[in-house]
Design an enzyme around this catalytic site. Sequence first.
Site, PDB file in Angstrom:
ATOM      1  CB  THR A 211      79.283 126.354 121.064  1.00  0.00           C
ATOM      2  OG1 THR A 211      80.471 125.915 120.943  1.00  0.00           O
ATOM      3  CG2 THR A 211      78.191 125.581 120.617  1.00  0.00           C
ATOM      4  NE  ARG A 239      88.436 119.766 119.356  1.00  0.00           N
ATOM      5  CZ  ARG A 239      87.130 120.504 119.537  1.00  0.00           C
ATOM      6  NH1 ARG A 239      86.343 121.309 119.000  1.00  0.00           N
ATOM      7  NH2 ARG A 239      86.689 119.915 120.674  1.00  0.00           N
ATOM      8  CG  ASP A 242      80.187 118.790 121.075  1.00  0.00           C
ATOM      9  OD1 ASP A 242      81.142 119.519 121.120  1.00  0.00           O
ATOM     10  OD2 ASP A 242      79.059 118.746 121.775  1.00  0.00           O
ATOM     11  CB  THR A 262      77.574 124.539 124.575  1.00  0.00           C
ATOM     12  OG1 THR A 262      78.985 125.102 124.805  1.00  0.00           O
ATOM     13  CG2 THR A 262      76.823 124.777 125.735  1.00  0.00           C
ATOM     14  N   GLY A 265      84.013 119.241 123.686  1.00  0.00           N
ATOM     15  CA  GLY A 265      83.472 118.306 122.518  1.00  0.00           C
ATOM     16  C   GLY A 265      83.899 116.903 122.517  1.00  0.00           C
TER      17      GLY A 265
HETATM   18  N1  ASP Z   1      81.682 121.892 121.944  1.00  0.00           N
HETATM   19  C1  ASP Z   1      82.408 122.800 121.148  1.00  0.00           C
HETATM   20  C2  ASP Z   1      83.598 122.013 120.697  1.00  0.00           C
HETATM   21  O1  ASP Z   1      84.055 121.164 121.524  1.00  0.00           O
HETATM   22  C3  ASP Z   1      82.780 123.976 122.125  1.00  0.00           C
HETATM   23  C4  ASP Z   1      81.915 124.480 122.899  1.00  0.00           C
HETATM   24  O2  ASP Z   1      80.845 124.444 122.989  1.00  0.00           O
HETATM   25  O3  ASP Z   1      82.282 125.482 123.710  1.00  0.00           O
HETATM   26  O4  ASP Z   1      84.036 122.306 119.739  1.00  0.00           O
END
Ligand code: ASP
Length: 346
Positions: A211, A239, A242, A262, A265
């Site tokens: 992310t 789905r 965050d 990141t 989430g």
């Molecule tokens: N936070 C992101 C999510 O849950 C994924 C990530 O940051 O790797 O969609």
Amino acid sequence: MMLQLAKCFLVSSCLMGTVATAETSDAPPFAIAIHGGAGTIEKASMTPEKERAYRTKLEEAVNAGYGVLEQGGSSLDAVVAAINILEDSPLFNAGKGAVYTYDGTHELDASIMDGRDRQAGAVAGVKHIANPINLARMVMEDSPFVMLAGQGAEDFAKSRGVPMVDNKTFDTEQRRQQLERVKEKLDKENKQDKDYRAAVEALPEPFRMGTVGAVALDNEGNLAAGTSTGGMTAKRYGRIGDSPVIGAGTFADNKSCAVSATGHGEYFIRYNVAADICSRVEYQSKSVAQAAGEVINDILLPVGGTGGVIVLDGEGNIALTFNTKGMYRASRVAGQKPVIGIFEKD
Ligand code: ASP
């Protein structure tokens, strides 16, 4: 054991937490920090070529945002400029390098927030938008809404002349293999989504992260934050993580700080991570390093929430805090050189 680990991360993140402070001379205090995801990133599991490729792209992105600020541009423009470079790179889980859903497609999320007045925009589950951060900004600036999802978000994009791209644009071989490994694990153990988390966590890096996000402070003293992602591998049922949720993955308020997150989430949503950090800064007068360390290490880690944040306040103080082995990150403060990091001790 877990406690020891938490402490160790707390110390190390405090040590590396505040990487730079803007000079207090006449120099404008503009500053920018970016991330490209957090996870079990270890030097031993990365080739020198790959490491170089990540460092080069991070530097290019932070310099792009810095360039905007240096020319007197706004923190919002700097955040978008940096994120666009990361979205266009297959190295990161956003835009071009987005992970696959369980059904073999890509669904992208992004959000942006303006620290001047808490205006915000977000898109979730879009499939045909090359740079979701730009669409999130359009939602903020050109609609009465904060968050648009799925087909509706794309209808809005079309109405504003944003070109649609084929979902296959986001295909990459590396992410395809990642999906197959997760599905194999889920199917073999016949656990389906019940054991989704274990299956995803069994993936080798750099599969699980990527992310991207940016926080910036401009010459006018205005903060902004933005985040863009493909979400988590093999996600299903629409789905949403965050990243597009204001207060969880993204937050900015000139009165406190700007945050982009990141990590896993679901935890960041439940613990309202980005807003919690800024509340500690605003109401408890904590530094960004202290506030981020408390939320990431003392609150999230004990409950199993892994990931990290980049945080910036109105004086140019930056915290790059994570409870994982590494986080792709870079920062640059007015008049200084960029600082790039990947591993825990970088
Ligand atoms: N936070 C992101 C999510 O849950 C994924 C990530 O940051 O790797 O969609």
